[in-house]
Design a protein around this motif. Structure first.
Motif, short mmCIF file in Angstrom:
data_model
loop_
_atom_site.label_atom_id
_atom_site.label_comp_id
_atom_site.label_asym_id
_atom_site.label_seq_id
_atom_site.Cartn_x
_atom_site.Cartn_y
_atom_site.Cartn_z
N ASN A 164 11.45 40.41 27.03
CA ASN A 164 11.32 40.56 28.48
C ASN A 164 9.89 41.08 28.71
OD1 ASN A 164 12.32 43.10 30.80
ND2 ASN A 164 11.83 40.99 31.28
N PRO A 165 8.92 40.18 29.01
CA PRO A 165 7.51 40.58 29.05
C PRO A 165 7.17 41.32 30.33
CG PRO A 165 7.70 38.27 29.57
CD PRO A 165 9.10 38.76 29.34
N ALA A 166 7.74 42.52 30.47
CA ALA A 166 7.55 43.32 31.68
C ALA A 166 7.28 44.77 31.30
CB ALA A 166 8.83 43.24 32.53
N PRO A 167 6.31 45.41 31.96
CA PRO A 167 5.37 44.82 32.91
C PRO A 167 4.45 43.80 32.24
CG PRO A 167 4.83 47.12 32.42
CD PRO A 167 6.10 46.83 31.72
N ALA A 168 4.06 42.78 32.98
CA ALA A 168 3.29 41.67 32.40
C ALA A 168 1.92 42.13 31.93
CB ALA A 168 3.13 40.56 33.44
N THR A 169 1.59 41.75 30.72
CA THR A 169 0.28 42.05 30.16
C THR A 169 0.01 40.97 29.12
OG1 THR A 169 -1.04 43.72 28.98
CG2 THR A 169 1.28 43.61 28.41
N GLU A 170 -1.21 40.87 28.64
CA GLU A 170 -1.52 39.83 27.67
C GLU A 170 -0.61 39.97 26.44
OE1 GLU A 170 -5.47 38.21 25.41
OE2 GLU A 170 -5.75 39.37 27.24
N ILE A 171 -0.05 38.85 25.99
CA ILE A 171 0.90 38.90 24.86
C ILE A 171 0.17 38.62 23.55
CG2 ILE A 171 3.03 37.93 23.91
CD1 ILE A 171 3.88 37.07 26.65
N LEU A 172 0.49 39.41 22.53
CA LEU A 172 0.00 39.10 21.18
C LEU A 172 0.48 37.71 20.83
CD1 LEU A 172 0.88 42.31 19.09
CD2 LEU A 172 -1.41 41.55 19.74
N PRO A 173 -0.41 36.74 20.54
CA PRO A 173 0.03 35.37 20.27
C PRO A 173 1.10 35.30 19.17
CG PRO A 173 -2.35 35.47 20.41
CD PRO A 173 -1.87 36.89 20.45
N GLU A 174 0.97 36.15 18.17
CA GLU A 174 1.92 36.10 17.05
C GLU A 174 3.33 36.51 17.48
OE1 GLU A 174 2.31 37.51 12.38
OE2 GLU A 174 0.80 38.48 13.63
N LEU A 175 3.40 37.36 18.50
CA LEU A 175 4.71 37.83 18.97
C LEU A 175 5.56 36.66 19.47
CD1 LEU A 175 6.60 40.24 19.51
CD2 LEU A 175 5.46 40.55 21.70
N LEU A 176 4.92 35.71 20.16
CA LEU A 176 5.65 34.55 20.70
C LEU A 176 6.21 33.67 19.58
CD1 LEU A 176 3.44 33.57 23.76
CD2 LEU A 176 5.64 34.75 23.77
N GLU A 177 5.52 33.64 18.44
CA GLU A 177 6.01 32.84 17.31
C GLU A 177 7.35 33.36 16.78
OE1 GLU A 177 2.91 32.67 14.32
OE2 GLU A 177 1.39 32.33 15.89
N TYR A 178 7.63 34.64 17.04
CA TYR A 178 8.88 35.26 16.57
C TYR A 178 9.87 35.46 17.71
CZ TYR A 178 6.63 36.17 12.09
OH TYR A 178 6.01 36.02 10.88
N THR A 179 9.58 34.87 18.88
CA THR A 179 10.44 35.04 20.05
C THR A 179 11.33 33.82 20.24
OG1 THR A 179 8.77 36.44 21.14
CG2 THR A 179 10.43 35.44 22.55
N ASP A 180 12.65 34.05 20.31
CA ASP A 180 13.60 32.95 20.57
C ASP A 180 13.79 32.71 22.06
OD1 ASP A 180 14.31 32.36 17.83
OD2 ASP A 180 15.34 34.28 17.80
N ILE A 181 13.89 33.82 22.84
CA ILE A 181 14.12 33.72 24.28
C ILE A 181 13.07 34.56 24.99
CG2 ILE A 181 15.74 34.20 26.18
CD1 ILE A 181 18.03 34.09 24.13
N ILE A 182 12.39 34.00 25.98
CA ILE A 182 11.48 34.80 26.80
C ILE A 182 12.05 34.84 28.21
CG2 ILE A 182 9.87 32.93 27.50
CD1 ILE A 182 7.61 35.12 27.01
N ALA A 183 12.02 36.02 28.84
CA ALA A 183 12.68 36.17 30.14
C ALA A 183 11.84 36.99 31.11
CB ALA A 183 14.06 36.82 29.96
N PRO A 184 10.79 36.37 31.70
CA PRO A 184 10.01 37.06 32.74
C PRO A 184 10.60 36.79 34.13
CG PRO A 184 8.98 34.96 32.21
CD PRO A 184 10.25 35.04 31.38
N ASN A 185 10.14 37.55 35.13
CA ASN A 185 10.44 37.13 36.50
C ASN A 185 9.30 36.20 36.94
OD1 ASN A 185 8.28 38.71 37.51
ND2 ASN A 185 9.61 40.44 37.99
N GLU A 186 9.38 35.65 38.15
CA GLU A 186 8.39 34.61 38.54
C GLU A 186 6.97 35.17 38.64
OE1 GLU A 186 9.35 32.88 42.43
OE2 GLU A 186 10.58 34.65 42.83
N THR A 187 6.84 36.44 39.06
CA THR A 187 5.51 37.05 39.16
C THR A 187 4.90 37.26 37.78
OG1 THR A 187 6.38 38.26 41.06
CG2 THR A 187 4.25 38.96 40.23
#
Length: 305
Positions: A164-187
């Motif tokens: 849950n990428p909140a509060p929104a900030t730049e994501i470590l690219p490697e973190l997304l490689e290990y993420t199955d589900i991402i759940a932000p709000n529209e903002t």
């Protein structure tokens, strides 16, 4: 049978000031009321999961202070396992100052404290937890370096990872490689991807953006417009429930905790799990405070009838 869920995340004591409207810069306003309640994105999500029937484990940090004890007790009262909640001798427990207007809108200032000072050491005893759980959830009120380490540990044990990428900030690219589900709000989604969400096409584009970075499932909460989902098998939007919001604090956290408590590991019931989570979230916004307003499984089922 609900899932077994681990939450790595933030623990805050929320202090809410009730006002008729938000102050202008430099303006002093009288608050009509003041209240304190347990909160923090991580803690809220864990409470939402446990109240929806999940066996829930918490990994986090509090200060060696009265707020830390207050929060540990609050989690234990909800039967959340706090074995992996550490004490930071140098930093205070996280706190949040919430200003709430009479329309139920809020703005929040957060002191990260022990949450932000967390290091990978917090995971030293977490291997046992990863062997037990189906899902691991984290957010961005604690360091991404710790999240990455936890996600690697989770994947090594066959655990499904939820970001849950909140509060929104730049994501470590490697973190997304290990993420199955991402759940932000529209903002948050727009801030992370640069794609403004205006229609179905921009939602599909958002899912493609995350898929290219290694994320299999994208969920975007759209407030009163519902929630969008995209998996390898297709996409869709599940409508929201219309209610009068009194306090929107913890609405998104309730959605995530409730959803993950119900979601089958093969995602085959995703739309139903989203409906359940939307209903849970709609109940949360009708009550005051973060944790106190998070509903139980029975309350959600009753409201779904």
């Amino acid at each position: 049978m609900s899932n077994k869920v681990a939450v790595l995340g933030s623990i805050n004591v929320d202090t809410t000031y009730h006002v008729h409207r938000f102050p202008e810069p430099g303006e002093t306003l009288a608050a009509t009321d003041k209240s304190s309640a347990p909160g923090g994105k991580g803690a809220n999500q864990a409470v939402a999961a446990v109240r929806s029937g999940s066996e829930t484990y918490f990994i986090g940090m509090v200060g060696a202070d009265s707020e830390g004890k207050f929060m540990r007790d609050a989690l234990q009262e909800d039967h959340i396992d706090t074995t992996n909640v550490g004490n930071d001798p140098r930093h205070g427990t996280g706190t949040a100052l919430v200003t709430l207007d009479e329309n139920g809108q809020n703005d929040i200032m957060v002191y990260g404290g022990a949450n932000q000072a967390m290091t990978k050491d917090v995971l030293s005893k977490s291997e046992e937890v990863m062997k037990k759980v189906d899902f691991l959830i984290t957010q961005f009120e604690t360091p991404q370096t710790v999240a990455l380490e936890a996600f690697k540990m989770a994947k090594a044990n066959g655990v499904i990872t939820v970001l849950n990428p909140a509060p929104a900030t730049e994501i470590l690219p490697e973190l997304l490689e290990y993420t199955d589900i991402i759940a932000p709000n529209e903002t948050e989604s727009a801030l992370l991807t640069g794609i403004e969400i205006t229609d179905d096409a921009s939602l599909d584009q958002t899912a493609e953006y995350f898929r290219a970075k290694g994320v299999g499932v994208t969920l975007v909460t759209l407030g009163s417009k519902g929630a969008y989902y995209s998996t390898k098998d297709g996409s869709g939007t599940v409508p929201a429930f219309k209610v009068k919001a009194i306090d929107t604090t913890a609405a998104g956290d309730t959605f995530i905790g409730a959803l993950i408590s119900q979601l089958l590991p093969d995602f085959s019931n995703l739309a139903d799990a989203i409906t359940y989570a939307q209903r849970a979230s709609s109940l949360t916004v009708q009550g005051m405070g973060a944790m106190p307003s998070i509903p139980t499984f029975d309350q959600v089922q009753e409201a779904l009838k």
